[in-house]
Every structure is written in structure tokens, then in C-alpha cells.
Design an enzyme around this catalytic site. Structure first.
Site, short mmCIF file in Angstrom:
data_model
loop_
_atom_site.label_atom_id
_atom_site.label_comp_id
_atom_site.label_asym_id
_atom_site.label_seq_id
_atom_site.Cartn_x
_atom_site.Cartn_y
_atom_site.Cartn_z
N ASN A 97 0.92 -1.13 -0.05
CA ASN A 97 0.01 0.11 0.08
C ASN A 97 0.88 1.18 0.21
O ASN A 97 1.72 1.46 0.57
CB ASN A 97 -0.85 0.05 1.17
CG ASN A 97 -1.79 -1.11 1.26
OD1 ASN A 97 -2.41 -1.66 0.44
ND2 ASN A 97 -1.79 -1.75 2.43
N GLU A 105 -0.56 2.52 6.28
CA GLU A 105 -0.70 2.73 7.84
C GLU A 105 0.75 3.15 8.52
O GLU A 105 0.65 3.50 9.58
CB GLU A 105 -1.42 1.66 8.57
CG GLU A 105 -2.93 1.52 8.13
CD GLU A 105 -3.64 0.65 8.88
OE1 GLU A 105 -3.03 -0.28 9.71
OE2 GLU A 105 -4.79 0.62 8.66
N VAL A 106 1.67 2.52 8.10
CA VAL A 106 3.13 2.66 8.54
C VAL A 106 4.04 3.26 7.40
O VAL A 106 3.97 2.80 6.35
CB VAL A 106 3.43 1.23 8.91
CG1 VAL A 106 4.99 1.41 9.62
CG2 VAL A 106 2.66 0.53 9.85
N HIS A 110 6.54 -1.64 2.83
CA HIS A 110 6.43 -3.31 3.40
C HIS A 110 5.65 -3.92 2.52
O HIS A 110 4.74 -3.16 1.76
CB HIS A 110 6.03 -3.12 4.81
CG HIS A 110 4.57 -2.39 5.23
ND1 HIS A 110 4.52 -1.09 5.04
CD2 HIS A 110 3.34 -3.01 5.34
CE1 HIS A 110 3.25 -0.62 5.40
NE2 HIS A 110 2.50 -1.85 5.55
N HIS A 112 2.97 -7.06 2.09
CA HIS A 112 2.35 -8.22 2.68
C HIS A 112 2.27 -9.56 1.90
O HIS A 112 2.05 -9.24 0.60
CB HIS A 112 0.86 -7.59 2.96
CG HIS A 112 0.55 -6.41 3.85
ND1 HIS A 112 0.12 -6.47 5.02
CD2 HIS A 112 0.79 -5.08 3.44
CE1 HIS A 112 0.03 -5.32 5.36
NE2 HIS A 112 0.56 -4.32 4.43
#
Length: 125
Positions: A97, A105-106, A110, A112
Site C-alpha cells: 500500500n 498505515e506505516v 512493506h 504483505h
């Protein structure tokens, strides 16, 4: 809360703190370029996060600033983790994302790795 991926890197984000060992994680892989660990809020039976060791906010930031070695090492790590977890034959989904519309959100890149059951359509309509 979704973050703005155009903002500078925040050294106090949760993944930076995991990288520094300030927050524990259930690691499944690590090398010079990446670490992988189980998500604490899994969205599928298998939910592993892979993050680069470098300070990159998003995929865009990573593509623009990371070295060729970092890019190759990170991409390779994602494949190694999926293969080691036995996910290649049944299948898995990769998700990264970026920004508020994607609900990042972070503020640390990253990926997933989601697997362990049929995951349904790519996007909810």
C-alpha cells in the site's frame, strides 16, 4: 490512520523500531537488505510482512532512492520468504500500500504476503 507517502521518513515508525530491536517481532527471515516477520493483525491464515532495512517511506521512494543491490535484495527476499513458507504451489498474494487512497498505515515500505486460503477478488467492488 492512513499516511501521506510524500512526507519524509519518520525514524520512530513501528517498523523502524522493529528494525532497531525496540519492539519484538516473530521474524521468519533476515539478511543484509530485508527482514520478514508475522503480522500482529493477520488478514489471512498466513500473513507475513517483508520490509527493507533502509529508511524508505513507500515503493515510490524505494524505487527512486534505493541502490540496485537494495532493490534486488529486497525483491529476492520476498520470493525466498514465500518459497520457504511453502506458498508457491497453493498461491499467495503480494500487497504493498502507498498513500492514503491505498490505506498505507506505516510510513516504511512493506510488502504483505497473504496466503493460506482462497483470497477472493483483487479489489472489493
Amino acid at each position: 490512520m492512513p499516511i501521506d507517502a510524500t512526507q519524509p521518513y519518520d525514524d520512530n515508525n513501528v517498523f523502524a523500531r522493529i528494525l532497531r530491536g525496540e519492539i519484538p517481532s516473530k521474524r521468519v527471515y533476515e539478511d543484509d537488505h530485508a527482514i520478514a516477520f508475522h503480522d500482529i493483525n493477520p488478514q489471512a491464515p498466513t500473513h507475513i510482512l517483508v520490509i527493507p532495512r533502509g529508511a524508505y517511506v513507500s515503493w515510490d521512494d524505494f524505487a527512486a532512492r534505493a541502490s540496485d543491490a537494495e532493490i534486488a535484495g529486497f525483491v529476492r527476499a520476498v520470493g525466498v520468504v514465500a518459497r520457504a513458507a511453502g506458498l508457491v504451489a497453493p498461491g499467495y498474494r503480494l500487497l504493498a500500500n502507498t498513500g492514503p487512497h491505498a490505506h498505507q498505515e506505516v510510513p516504511h515500505l512493506h510488502v504483505h504476503i497473504l496466503a493460506g486460503r482462497p483470497l477472493g477478488p483483487m479489489l472489493m467492488q
